[in-house]
Design a protein around this motif. Sequence first.
Motif: not given
Length: 380
Positions: A229-233, A246-247, A278-279, A304-305
């Motif tokens: 759900g993290f990426e969905q959020g 997209s992660s 991440e994109l 992301s750094e």
Amino acid sequence: MNILEFQAKNLCKEYGIPVPKSTLFSSVDAIQTKNLPLQFPVILKSQVYSKRRARSGGLCLARSHGEALDLASKMFLQEINGQQVCRILAEEMVSFSSGFAIEMGYDPHDLAVFVEASQSLKSLEENGGHPDNDMHVIRLQIDPMVGLIDANIFDIASALEVDRNIWGAFKLIIRKMWELFYSMDVLRLTINPLVISSTGEFYALGVDMIFDPDAIYRHPQLYERADYGFEQGLRATMKKLGSDYSSLSGRIGIISRSMAMCNSIKDILEEGGHSISELVAIDGNPSEESVHLIIQVLEGNALSEALIIHSLGESRENNTIVDGITSYLAQSKKPLPMAIRMNGIKWEKNNRESISGKIVFLESLGELPNWIATLEKGKK
């Protein structure tokens, strides 16, 4: 694959890494009807995927049950980086005088496992989940075929100036961290800070883990901890801001005008051994505010750094992206490092000069490897 802080700390306990006594709550009613089996003061921690949640009120100190109830009532109403707070971890506060940041991870650029450590009194929230680069940093490459040996731990303890009286306990903690990292297919394991309490005991106050996406198939016990759900959020949040998202599991984020271009840049960097986190494809007609918020969300998630922003051509939309970048850099206290390739854009001279110390302007994508190498050198 990501897991929440309380899940990461449960894994630490399973592997014998001490963590503070805590209780998880999923509603205000649970706190109201249940006496906290903890000694006050306690730290209330919103369970969301963000290492900078403190800035959004996701960390609060409660000195009594009544205060905990009042604070939790407000925290459950919060949305942090697009994530609704549904769980709060109440954790006993640990008094300590010294601490360290320890990170174990896989470096796809060097195709090697590393251990990085520093002296640190900063929390995971303040430091974005990574060791403090300003104080006595040591970075070791570990041969995965040999594993972490006593000589490595000796080097870490010496570099961090660990009191010799507690070397035995320190060695045990690092050994247990390595066991967890290696046996559970963790891509990155960070404890920051690992503190020494006033009673001389070690505690992992801040814990962060990122797993190999395939680890869930090799370790069935991760099924109950996996949370996609993290990426969905994040996708939902980015969609509201007019972007596709997209992660992945790397360290460098890419922002462009299309997902196809993001993937093209990703392929170029991965051929050179660099990993992408991440994109983000900014579609349509973005506003200055939405671009600012997109970068701010990426900073808050701390996946992301650094960021690469690529958008060619002279257009109103690209000028708006420039304004959003400038706005973000002007307001962020600790902005993400950025490399920007936006040829044909009318950068106002005063804008470019005001932000030139915070970002790098690229003439071609061929300059990216040198920029990334400079970032890596700055970390060591």
